[in-house]
Design an enzyme around this catalytic site. Sequence first.
Site, PDB file in Angstrom:
ATOM      1  N   ALA B 108       0.774  -1.249   0.000  1.00  0.00           N
ATOM      2  CA  ALA B 108       0.000   0.000   0.000  1.00  0.00           C
ATOM      3  C   ALA B 108       0.807   1.302   0.000  1.00  0.00           C
ATOM      4  O   ALA B 108       0.332   2.301  -0.533  1.00  0.00           O
ATOM      5  CB  ALA B 108      -0.937  -0.010   1.185  1.00  0.00           C
ATOM      6  N   ALA B 109       1.983   1.329   0.593  1.00  0.00           N
ATOM      7  CA  ALA B 109       2.690   2.611   0.760  1.00  0.00           C
ATOM      8  C   ALA B 109       3.108   3.182  -0.601  1.00  0.00           C
ATOM      9  O   ALA B 109       3.432   2.412  -1.499  1.00  0.00           O
ATOM     10  CB  ALA B 109       3.928   2.411   1.628  1.00  0.00           C
ATOM     11  N   PRO B 110       3.076   4.507  -0.728  1.00  0.00           N
ATOM     12  CA  PRO B 110       2.731   5.522   0.276  1.00  0.00           C
ATOM     13  C   PRO B 110       1.246   5.843   0.381  1.00  0.00           C
ATOM     14  O   PRO B 110       0.859   6.704   1.145  1.00  0.00           O
ATOM     15  CB  PRO B 110       3.507   6.749  -0.221  1.00  0.00           C
ATOM     16  CG  PRO B 110       3.532   6.594  -1.710  1.00  0.00           C
ATOM     17  CD  PRO B 110       3.597   5.116  -1.977  1.00  0.00           C
ATOM     18  N   GLY B 111       0.419   5.160  -0.399  1.00  0.00           N
ATOM     19  CA  GLY B 111      -1.017   5.328  -0.205  1.00  0.00           C
ATOM     20  C   GLY B 111      -1.750   6.009  -1.345  1.00  0.00           C
ATOM     21  O   GLY B 111      -2.960   6.237  -1.243  1.00  0.00           O
ATOM     22  N   LYS B 113      -2.494   4.851  -4.309  1.00  0.00           N
ATOM     23  CA  LYS B 113      -3.494   3.945  -4.894  1.00  0.00           C
ATOM     24  C   LYS B 113      -4.538   3.553  -3.846  1.00  0.00           C
ATOM     25  O   LYS B 113      -5.708   3.394  -4.170  1.00  0.00           O
ATOM     26  CB  LYS B 113      -2.803   2.709  -5.483  1.00  0.00           C
ATOM     27  CG  LYS B 113      -1.912   3.060  -6.670  1.00  0.00           C
ATOM     28  CD  LYS B 113      -1.274   1.838  -7.272  1.00  0.00           C
ATOM     29  CE  LYS B 113      -0.154   2.209  -8.217  1.00  0.00           C
ATOM     30  NZ  LYS B 113       1.072   2.694  -7.514  1.00  0.00           N
ATOM     31  N   ASP B 158       3.540  -8.637   6.042  1.00  0.00           N
ATOM     32  CA  ASP B 158       4.066  -9.111   4.770  1.00  0.00           C
ATOM     33  C   ASP B 158       2.894  -9.732   4.014  1.00  0.00           C
ATOM     34  O   ASP B 158       2.301 -10.711   4.480  1.00  0.00           O
ATOM     35  CB  ASP B 158       5.158 -10.157   5.050  1.00  0.00           C
ATOM     36  CG  ASP B 158       5.817 -10.644   3.777  1.00  0.00           C
ATOM     37  OD1 ASP B 158       5.273 -10.400   2.691  1.00  0.00           O
ATOM     38  OD2 ASP B 158       6.881 -11.287   3.897  1.00  0.00           O
ATOM     39  N   ASP B 175       0.400  -3.957  -6.742  1.00  0.00           N
ATOM     40  CA  ASP B 175       1.353  -3.063  -7.405  1.00  0.00           C
ATOM     41  C   ASP B 175       2.714  -3.487  -6.838  1.00  0.00           C
ATOM     42  O   ASP B 175       3.153  -2.991  -5.809  1.00  0.00           O
ATOM     43  CB  ASP B 175       1.014  -1.606  -7.084  1.00  0.00           C
ATOM     44  CG  ASP B 175       1.930  -0.643  -7.804  1.00  0.00           C
ATOM     45  OD1 ASP B 175       2.096  -0.799  -9.028  1.00  0.00           O
ATOM     46  OD2 ASP B 175       2.500   0.252  -7.148  1.00  0.00           O
ATOM     47  N   CYS B 226       6.086  -0.632 -12.109  1.00  0.00           N
ATOM     48  CA  CYS B 226       6.692   0.444 -12.893  1.00  0.00           C
ATOM     49  C   CYS B 226       8.023  -0.070 -13.454  1.00  0.00           C
ATOM     50  O   CYS B 226       8.976   0.685 -13.622  1.00  0.00           O
ATOM     51  CB  CYS B 226       6.860   1.718 -12.067  1.00  0.00           C
ATOM     52  SG  CYS B 226       7.787   1.495 -10.555  1.00  0.00           S
TER      53      CYS B 226
END
Lengths: 175, 285
Positions: B108-111, B113, B158, B175, B226
């Site tokens: 999730a980080a940095p948030g 999405k 994790d 992601d 990416c």
Amino acid sequence: MTWKKIDKEKVIKIITRDLPEEVTKKLLTDRELLINTDETAKLVSVSKEMLEIFKKLSKKIVQPIFIGSPVLDTRDLIKYRLSLPFIFKASTMNVPKAIIRHKGEQLFLYGRDVWSSTIKKVEGTIKRKGLVFLFNESNIFLGVAFARNEELMVHKNETVLKNVIDTGYYLRCEK
Amino acid sequence: MNSLKRYENRIPKEDLKGLVGIKPYQTIRVNTIKVTTEELIKRLTEKGFSLITHPLNENIIIINKEPFSAGATTEYLAGYYIIQDAASVMSVIELDLKEGELVLDMTAAPGAKTTHISQELKNTGVIIACEIDKKRVKSVMHNCDRMGCENVIGLRMDSKEVSKLGLEFDKILLDAPCSAEGTLHKHPEVLTKETNYRNIISEQTALIEAGIKVLKKGGIMVYSTCAINPDENEGIVQHAINQGMKLISPLSNGGKPAIGLPNARRYYPHTDGTQGFFIARLMKK
């Protein structure tokens, strides 16, 4: 890190010190409250769906780092601060407001207090030591402050609003 | 020196050229929980910004000119938008989120999405946002707070162990951590630093396997990176297909067909004005 369910009516009563009861009640409609007294020190509101998932996670001994929408930053409900997301929502309701000019806005977003000369307009009834919701001239919410006096737009140039929390916090906590 | 050379026989030359020679647009995503695109454009234009909406999605705005940093406006502090690459926005669009769904954001980080998922769900349903790094979980939290997202549960864990939660998800976003070669406009060091591709690919494989396990039948998983490395993209998706997942058509017309997997998409600076990015939409049969 342990989150526990907490009685909503009790919390509403406490928040009434700072916010009108009807505002708090409306903001917490259909929400349940959880409190974390450890490191996080937060009281949050969650939907019923979230509460169900939270219960399932608790059975697996998984405790969230964060959950739902923060209402208060507190450990004990004695000392607390209304959280930014909560006051952001409250700012759209019937609460005392002050619109401040650009210079006051810049200083306030750096955590500074507000000078009387930077206040452009006041709306609603201001109480001494009561919370005032601050907006810039484009009507964007900036944060809340305590009123030092009932009269904010005094002729003498002095700080009349004491910064409680401002949205500049989000930039400061990124550092 | 130029690690992109290793892809010369696998990725079309014009795509590699585009990655090196063309800078993606600087873009922001409008937070429709708090403001409309029209209102935000009006407000920022008054401050001297020159803006247009991105052809990929009406809630993505291209900044052509900024009088000062887009991260230093009162609108930013009020959570009206987030600075985010357009392709990364598309990975959430491809989830085709419906109100009330239970969604897993595996990394999730940095948030950016996570907050977008919340926005697409209109603050309903529940998002489980997993992040292994404690400090980075807090960055997800601060972004959720700023953007007014109320339906997120942030876990420090994790994601490879997500089956321990005992939950089954309607939608999953993976992601994945990657070599990040698609971001070399921002991080030119990705060309020169030592990258252990084997470790990255093994992590990506373990993550997608863990995600598949907790996805409901008929549920959608979006896999994105990416990276431009086919082993991190098409290779991982092929692995998921071998595990019984079905690669389904993308919702957006953006990007170009991936290598050997036309339903997956590759985004590039020269085709969509984005960073190098990969998106695949998978359904559990």
